[in-house]
Enzyme design. Structure first.
Site, PDB file in Angstrom:
ATOM      1  N   GLU A 149     -29.833 -36.488  28.852  1.00 15.90           N
ATOM      2  CA  GLU A 149     -28.571 -35.768  28.739  1.00 15.90           C
ATOM      3  C   GLU A 149     -27.690 -35.979  29.962  1.00 15.90           C
ATOM      4  O   GLU A 149     -26.464 -36.063  29.848  1.00 15.90           O
ATOM      5  CB  GLU A 149     -28.844 -34.277  28.512  1.00 15.90           C
ATOM      6  CG  GLU A 149     -29.344 -33.942  27.126  1.00 15.90           C
ATOM      7  CD  GLU A 149     -28.336 -34.293  26.046  1.00 15.90           C
ATOM      8  OE1 GLU A 149     -27.200 -33.770  26.073  1.00 15.90           O
ATOM      9  OE2 GLU A 149     -28.678 -35.108  25.165  1.00 15.90           O
ATOM     10  N   HIS A 155     -24.314 -37.756  29.094  1.00 16.50           N
ATOM     11  CA  HIS A 155     -23.212 -36.801  29.084  1.00 16.50           C
ATOM     12  C   HIS A 155     -22.871 -36.264  30.476  1.00 16.50           C
ATOM     13  O   HIS A 155     -21.700 -36.122  30.817  1.00 16.50           O
ATOM     14  CB  HIS A 155     -23.544 -35.629  28.158  1.00 16.50           C
ATOM     15  CG  HIS A 155     -23.841 -36.043  26.756  1.00 16.50           C
ATOM     16  ND1 HIS A 155     -22.871 -36.505  25.890  1.00 16.50           N
ATOM     17  CD2 HIS A 155     -25.011 -36.084  26.054  1.00 16.50           C
ATOM     18  CE1 HIS A 155     -23.424 -36.810  24.723  1.00 16.50           C
ATOM     19  NE2 HIS A 155     -24.722 -36.567  24.793  1.00 16.50           N
ATOM     20  N   HIS A 175     -29.658 -28.163  23.726  1.00 18.73           N
ATOM     21  CA  HIS A 175     -29.671 -29.613  23.521  1.00 18.73           C
ATOM     22  C   HIS A 175     -28.894 -30.296  24.640  1.00 18.73           C
ATOM     23  O   HIS A 175     -29.361 -31.254  25.230  1.00 18.73           O
ATOM     24  CB  HIS A 175     -29.065 -29.952  22.164  1.00 18.73           C
ATOM     25  CG  HIS A 175     -29.075 -31.411  21.844  1.00 18.73           C
ATOM     26  ND1 HIS A 175     -28.818 -31.896  20.588  1.00 18.73           N
ATOM     27  CD2 HIS A 175     -29.304 -32.508  22.613  1.00 18.73           C
ATOM     28  CE1 HIS A 175     -28.879 -33.222  20.590  1.00 18.73           C
ATOM     29  NE2 HIS A 175     -29.173 -33.619  21.814  1.00 18.73           N
TER      30      HIS A 175
END
Length: 323
Positions: A181, A185, A138
């Site tokens: 992502e 992040h 993920h």
């Protein structure tokens, strides 16, 4: 009759008043630019997640998926999150690239996503080559010991090159997820996309997936402790406080396993984000098999989710914040 100098003074004041009125009218109609700070407040205009959050919020439980817009347009060419975060504070100590305490390596159970929200995801769930995914990556999330950074300020637009995306699709089967992502992040890691995803891939490859979760063709009913025990037995370098299990949704399905690592990739204890009990409060966890896709080549019946006794189907699905 007015004297010439008095008349001139009156005309000057009339012109000045008209200019001020026009200026105030323009100010009332101006709208703040996307991502700019509204005067007098601490937040930013609009949602910090924008289209990315909308297109990916339903993928927090298993990996990828398709948005209604082409991936490149919806993610890499969308600048609304570039240049700052809604979590920026005045001290400058949070949401700063490279300033965090540890990583959470987040492994999602792909069959849960395919059973729950991936009916139209041909890349991950309805493949024509017969491939089925079990645990997929993920993301690799920079974390504080309590809280997390997101959408960190970068000097350049966080564009993820196609070569980097293609190198991740074996373990992150969604182009849109890869881009999301990094923006959410990866920008907080202090690394460029190539370095960030190279580290993420190396850390994922360093995890031994327990045999019972490698490619199961039968559904399983286990406890969160069973899942954790299997990972600990397969990965002796981790201790009980260095990982957590996430479940939720109908039937209390397995959603994620999160492993905590230092900045240099060594196992370490998790922070408060992963230690919350409600990440998996169900007494029993349903693990759908790898063949439980929306459509499959054998025309098998869809997997029916069991009604488990003493389960809490409202358990937390994912870590608070952007996913």
């Amino acid at each position: 009759m007015l004297r010439p100098h008095l008349l001139l003074t009156i005309l000057v004041f009339v012109a000045l008043g008209a200019y001020v009125a026009h200026f105030m009218s323009e100010q009332r109609t101006l709208q703040p630019l996307p991502g700019s700070t509204v005067s007098g407040g601490n937040g930013t205009t609009g949602s910090s997640a924008g289209t990315i959050g909308t297109a990916n919020s339903n993928r927090a439980n298993g990996g990828g998926g398709n948005s209604s817009r082409p991936d490149k347009q919806a993610y890499n060419d969308d600048d609304r999150n570039w240049g700052g975060s809604a979590n920026d504070d005045q001290s400058g100590q949070r949401d700063v690239p490279g300033q965090f305490d540890y990583y959470a390596l987040v492994l999602s159970w792909s069959p849960t996503y395919c059973s729950d929200k991936g009916q139209d995801d041909d890349t991950q769930c309805n493949r024509r080559d017969g491939r089925r995914y079990s645990f997929v990556l993920h993301g690799l999330w920079p974390q504080y010991d309590n809280g997390y950074p997101s959408n960190c300020r970068t000097p350049r637009r966080p564009f993820v090159p196609d070569t980097v995306i293609n190198n991740m699709l074996d373990i992150m089967p969604s182009r849109g997820l890869v881009i999301h992502e990094y923006r959410t992040h990866g920008t907080c890691s202090g690394m460029d996309p190539g370095g960030y995803f190279a580290l993420a891939h190396r850390l994922f490859d360093g995890i031994n997936i327990p045999e019972r979760f490698q490619n199961p063709f039968e559904s399983q009913i286990v406890s969160a402790a069973d899942v954790k025990r299997a990972f600990l037995q397969a990965n002796r370098q981790f201790g009980p406080d260095m990982m957590t299990v996430v479940c939720g949704g109908a039937g209390g399905m397995l959603r994620e396993v999160r492993l905590c690592l230092s900045k240099d990739g060594a196992p370490r204890n998790c922070g408060q984000n992963e230690n919350r009990r409600n990440l998996c409060s169900a007494n029993q966890v349903f693990v759908p098999p790898s063949r439980s896709t929306a459509r499959n080549q054998l025309n098998e019946q869809p997997v029916q989710l069991p009604t488990l006794p003493y389960t809490n189907s409202r358990g937390a699905d994912h870590l608070p914040g952007p996913q």
